[in-house]
Design a protein around this motif. Structure first.
Motif: not given
Length: 110
Positions: A21-27, A29-33
């Motif tokens: 879940d944390e890795r998906r959230r970070q990915r 966030l990177r895409r959204e940013t």
């Protein structure tokens, strides 16, 4: 019947899912940013190409926070609807409406 290792297996499963879940959230966030940064660069370049003849209006718009200023540009200069802006910025339609009203109110007070 549960084996003596069942609690251990359960704990490992919980930890594994938390890491995923944390890795998906970070990915995400990177895409959204990245998408947000690209959109802001595109908007700034479009704004830079516009010819604002009224220097006083430019000065007033410069005093607004970036989100409010961008909403005003998108509505009045580029002709987007509030729903289109909400999709482009990734924020709820109601928030776009509030930003628009707040920006207009701020400009009226000045």
């Amino acid at each position: 019947m549960l084996t003596p290792y069942a609690p251990t297996v359960w704990c490992w499963s919980v930890v594994r899912h938390a890491i995923i879940d944390e890795r998906r959230r970070q990915r995400r966030l990177r895409r959204e940013t990245t998408a947000s940064d690209a959109y802001n660069m595109q908007l700034n370049s479009l704004i830079a190409t516009q010819d604002f003849s009224n220097a006083e209006m430019r000065m007033f718009l410069a005093t607004l926070p970036a989100y409010e200023r961008n909403v005003l540009y998108l509505i009045y200069i580029f002709g987007y609807s509030q729903r289109e802006i909400s999709k482009r910025l990734g924020i709820p339609h109601q928030q776009v409406s509030r930003l628009h009203k707040k920006a207009i109110q701020t400009l009226r007070e000045k």
